[in-house]
Design a protein around this motif. Sequence first.
Motif, short mmCIF file in Angstrom:
data_model
loop_
_atom_site.label_atom_id
_atom_site.label_comp_id
_atom_site.label_asym_id
_atom_site.label_seq_id
_atom_site.Cartn_x
_atom_site.Cartn_y
_atom_site.Cartn_z
N TRP A 189 0.81 -1.23 0.00
CA TRP A 189 0.00 0.00 0.00
C TRP A 189 0.84 1.27 0.00
CZ3 TRP A 189 -4.63 -0.03 -1.63
CH2 TRP A 189 -5.49 -1.11 -1.34
N PHE A 243 -10.20 0.22 -5.70
CA PHE A 243 -11.54 0.77 -5.84
C PHE A 243 -11.47 2.20 -6.37
CE2 PHE A 243 -15.72 2.08 -3.97
CZ PHE A 243 -16.47 1.12 -4.60
N THR A 454 -9.81 4.69 6.41
CA THR A 454 -8.95 3.60 6.90
C THR A 454 -7.58 4.10 7.34
OG1 THR A 454 -10.05 2.12 5.34
CG2 THR A 454 -8.00 1.34 6.31
N ASP A 458 -7.58 3.56 11.41
CA ASP A 458 -8.87 3.03 10.96
C ASP A 458 -9.99 3.63 11.83
OD1 ASP A 458 -10.50 0.58 9.71
OD2 ASP A 458 -10.97 0.72 11.84
N GLU B 425 -20.73 -3.05 1.06
CA GLU B 425 -19.76 -2.02 1.42
C GLU B 425 -19.28 -2.22 2.86
OE1 GLU B 425 -17.99 0.04 -0.09
OE2 GLU B 425 -17.36 1.48 1.43
N ARG B 428 -16.74 -4.92 2.65
CA ARG B 428 -15.50 -4.42 2.07
C ARG B 428 -14.67 -3.70 3.13
NH1 ARG B 428 -13.06 -0.51 0.22
NH2 ARG B 428 -14.64 1.05 0.73
N ARG B 429 -15.32 -2.85 3.92
CA ARG B 429 -14.58 -2.12 4.95
C ARG B 429 -14.13 -3.04 6.07
NH1 ARG B 429 -17.82 3.66 5.45
NH2 ARG B 429 -18.27 3.76 3.21
N GLY B 432 -10.66 -4.15 6.11
CA GLY B 432 -9.60 -3.19 6.36
C GLY B 432 -9.01 -2.66 5.07
N GLY B 433 -7.74 -2.33 5.09
CA GLY B 433 -7.07 -1.77 3.92
C GLY B 433 -7.21 -2.66 2.68
N HIS B 434 -7.01 -3.95 2.85
CA HIS B 434 -7.04 -4.84 1.68
C HIS B 434 -8.42 -4.89 1.00
CE1 HIS B 434 -3.00 -5.69 2.45
NE2 HIS B 434 -3.10 -6.78 3.20
N TYR B 436 -9.91 -2.50 -0.01
CA TYR B 436 -9.88 -1.45 -1.05
C TYR B 436 -9.24 -1.94 -2.34
CZ TYR B 436 -9.53 3.45 -2.65
OH TYR B 436 -9.65 4.63 -3.34
#
Lengths: 698, 698
Positions: A189, A243, A454, A458, B425, B428-429, B432-434, B436
């Motif tokens: 990231w 995304f 995030t 977070d 959604e 997805r959140r 965590g980061g992944h 996205y």
Amino acid sequence: MAPTPTWVKQLKPSGPQGSELLAAERAKSNVPVEKLQELLFTKQVIERKKKVLDVLKSEKIFDKSQNYFAGRTDRFETALARAKKLRNLRVEHNWSLDEYRVASELISEPGPYGLHDSMFLITLNEQGTQEQRDEFLSKANDYKIIGCYAQTELGHGSNVRGLETTATWNPEDKTFVIHSPYLTASKWWIGSLGRTANYAVVMAQLVVNGKSYGPHPFVVQIRDLRSHEPLENVHVGDIGPKFGYNTMDNGFLLFNKVKVPHISMLARFSRVDPETNEYVRQGSPSLIYGTLTWVRSTIVMQAGSVLARGVTIATRYCAIRRQFQDRDAASGSAESQVLDYTMVQIRLLPLLAATFALHFTGKSMMNLYQESQKKMNASSTSSDSGNRGAGPEETRSGSDILADLHATSCGLKALSSTIAAEGLEVCRRACGGHGYSSFSGIGPWYADYLPTTTWEGDNYMLTQQVARYLLKSARSVLKGDAPSNDTTSILSTFRSRSEIGCAFDIIGSDGDLVSAFAWRASFLTFEALKHRDEQGKAWNDLLVDFYRLSKAHSQYMVVKNFYSALQSPETRSGVDSSTFDVLHDLFRLYALHTLEQEGSEFYASGACSKHQISLARTNTVMKLLQAIRPHAVRLVDAWGFDDWVLDSSLGRIDGKVYEDMFYRASELNPLNKITVDPYPDSEVLFRKVEDSVVKSKL
Amino acid sequence: MAPTPTWVKQLKPSGPQGSELLAAERAKSNVPVEKLQELLFTKQVIERKKKVLDVLKSEKIFDKSQNYFAGRTDRFETALARAKKLRNLRVEHNWSLDEYRVASELISEPGPYGLHDSMFLITLNEQGTQEQRDEFLSKANDYKIIGCYAQTELGHGSNVRGLETTATWNPEDKTFVIHSPYLTASKWWIGSLGRTANYAVVMAQLVVNGKSYGPHPFVVQIRDLRSHEPLENVHVGDIGPKFGYNTMDNGFLLFNKVKVPHISMLARFSRVDPETNEYVRQGSPSLIYGTLTWVRSTIVMQAGSVLARGVTIATRYCAIRRQFQDRDAASGSAESQVLDYTMVQIRLLPLLAATFALHFTGKSMMNLYQESQKKMNASSTSSDSGNRGAGPEETRSGSDILADLHATSCGLKALSSTIAAEGLEVCRRACGGHGYSSFSGIGPWYADYLPTTTWEGDNYMLTQQVARYLLKSARSVLKGDAPSNDTTSILSTFRSRSEIGCAFDIIGSDGDLVSAFAWRASFLTFEALKHRDEQGKAWNDLLVDFYRLSKAHSQYMVVKNFYSALQSPETRSGVDSSTFDVLHDLFRLYALHTLEQEGSEFYASGACSKHQISLARTNTVMKLLQAIRPHAVRLVDAWGFDDWVLDSSLGRIDGKVYEDMFYRASELNPLNKITVDPYPDSEVLFRKVEDSVVKSKL
């Protein structure tokens, strides 16, 4: 693609035209757009923005017309070219850092120099010694080396202590060995790393004499400065599509026992003594935490204007879009503007109010930060010079301020970025079907903004920090040794009235409305304290309560700050009384709508009665929507977004919504350059008619 | 791109491995994955799916590995090639329509034949005469012509009566003139139109003798059948990129006085008599409304499995992702699985429960639809043949059923697609980061699903239909002439107890829990009725209330259907008692979590006390999370998604999350094929090292 026929070019939208509708909206209200804009930003900032915008608009490379069509690789390449141009413009026009930031904001896409410009330079500056600044920072400032900040790993994000990359001190040749022992140790990231950077600040577990000292920053070269190929035993690349944020080359990075010299470890606060081979701490890294607080404050500050883009687009479009007649209207009447439907108003207008609420909260947060920095610097200067003059009182007050600011910035960062992100999606849907088109401009903006929920903590994780702070404050209130600040003050008030309760006139009095928010937050704090300290509940079993608590406290902060902003001399003298009334309506709408959404908590806390909540909803909020409705377009105009910045068909300031949608689809859309063979039994799958397309497939 | 070095290939994630963690999860629970899957889908459906999947996997064209990387034009071209292949496979394997649909679902991307396969064929079949079916439908079935369904316009979506395209009858030469008088009359959003279709069913305002008869369907050729170029006076193309759905060529379409023959107007239910030049209605188009109800029921049915994809991915990943130690654990203990945090459980597990709730609701909705169709057909047959045998009683009951089904399908479509979209959604959140990263597989799936909240009735608009029906039902209950169905029954019960109130044991009794949902929906219905009929409030002022009312009624339907499914013989005999207990926990979690979320409405209605709501939240829901937690992975396994279908690094059934993320980034990612010159002062902006890339830029 065949040229657009003349008969198409002569078509107009059916009347009334978007331009006429927006003109009528603007005629309905007296809100002074320029004055209000000056109140939000100051004249000086507005002029600076305009000056920079003029420069950007005159450069072809910043033309946005293909942004929504281009694929990942093209978008990244264009973004890098823009980043270079921007850097060169900065030199050419002698832009300040602020002006440079304004330019980035106006371009409105993440750029491949992003992490070089921010975290790389900041870290070198703040955590490097003078020798290291001379070695690295000056080259970085000149873009002779391009860097990034490599902390997060494939297997570890929020828990920085769990990072797996190691930096082992080698006493023989006075070097560190940077190594990735596992696949999950891969940096991941990392912005600007994928294709752009040739240097990285790498956070790695420092190991000296077999003992681990936790994560420390190392400056490591990763690519050749001429060929730009990865150095030996370095594996680096882009992590792939996301995304959003696809103009940025977020990267991965693995090391296979790479040796770096002693100077690589940024040594302002701790270092390895090359003579004794001992680990040495020096000075206080509290300024670094200050930086994190500053970053979070910036996020709070920006959340208002991030959301305002979506609200501007949706409000203008909903004033132009007409659909259905009012059911109670005489038959044959014209279709209603979508913005006249209460179901649309209840979604959009509280968000319009939120843009102002967040903006004023962010401003106050930045002021608080700057004050605290002054105090901290003063106290750290005196403590550096042998604690002269700084008694224990002042030192304590410095760290108290820092703790309060830290907790406040955590809670507000979480709340404001959640409001902005989710609010943008509400705006997108309020645009109906057309909101789904990229030309709405909301979807791509939303997708790019989402990671803010995030990163820098977070949003869910952060709420634990807020709760911990509130619990600590409540304990000190109970013990009677609380420092004096707003948090302990509302907790003390609640505590002192816990036997007799409260009676807030939430609909009739603004002050009471703010107090009701304070009351609910205090109630939840002492509830959580009871669960934890008296009932001994597990921390993990309280996370949901902590989340609610943090949200409640942050909502109180926003309402309080919006209220204070209204009371401030700037506001009182900045706008006329009827505009002040509109801002006041926005304040009440934001507060009462939030209160109603969280009704059961307010009720449970005793802050208001069931009847009050029901009145707030069915009566007051609906009346406020009606009162604000005529001013909606002028209020979004006051945010001052240029069309070039919004890049939205639906949000155009001139209302030419349909013309612009059609133009982009019919004239700019590259998909219309291919002609296909539609039949399933055709031998070739496609037949291309345009040379350019044929060529790109060679 | 340089080949991946050997030292990188030898790296493993730090232990425990994802595969070990998932194995441990599966060992913790006895939920029989296959049995449960059979309960959800039946053995026959599972086998059919497997058979089709094997065929798809063996065809190279369906390989998904470049999906997340490709740009718009490539994605569309590949999707069209896949659509062709799929059609040919259908012929080759003699697939039924159901098998063909299963194949499309497994491929999981909107395809350019989508609207031809559905609305074009359905409309020709249902609204065409025998002569028209012979003329158009047979060619369409053979893909000699490819069609779409052109209703929505640039300026009009939900309000079909406001469409601007005209079809004017010309008595002289017995033709219709199709015309777009304004730019806003342009057809817009039409699936399969942009590049693929050569025919369209065009909805246009029929004008005969200067009088307008409202929108009617016309079959119009738009492109040449050989060259595929637009016909004269037709302007057609793709509308450009969207938030998702970019494999589909949604299109625009304008006509400049295009003449079409008499046969073009689909004439089963109304036509222009070419002799008398009169407009003639014939038969009842109620079957068409049946189709809309069917489409909405399908959306309800699919919502459960749409959401289950996200829940599957997030649940598996959260069982593998570890972050931080438990705060109360001894120092030095291992990091916790993210799924063990209550703040993650409260987000994911109610959604896991929702997948089952929506699935069972969808099933019951489809049954209801099929029953109603039988009754309608029976009554329409008898009414066609001179009303023999069908007394007024039966006819009325037919239309009552239709009205109930219509309202139910509207409300449930809105609720279930909102739950699915917003739930995705949340999933997805929760990653965590992944989450996205496109490789999570959730973002792209979410973006493609989002339009479901807008089409087939905008989710906000639909709630008005539900409210209207509930108000009508309440009026008939008050008058005492209500038809007998579930809606009037709950309203009557509420009415009969309005003086004495209720006392539901929501935590101790499932039946009471369902009744509490019925009570709240009934309460809101009579409140709305009071506002409208007694207080004479404007319709527009009640839209927010109507929205809440519709949601409340639909939530009641979902809870009721989930409860009924648990009571059904299939469930009782389909799973063992401990699995039944898990399903029962899911039911309670779904119902009580929903109740708590909507706490203030339940409380205001008198359906439960403040104390009950607070108990539900702090006690019961938290215990249910704990009870369901060990079964989470097996429960998502039961949905039976193949890895090929999910196309997700995070959701892999074998837990090789990090290996797959890394592989896709490092080996598949085309951005890593370019090498850039990173310096701002370089003369060329980029230096490319790979031939393939250089060529594509020629």
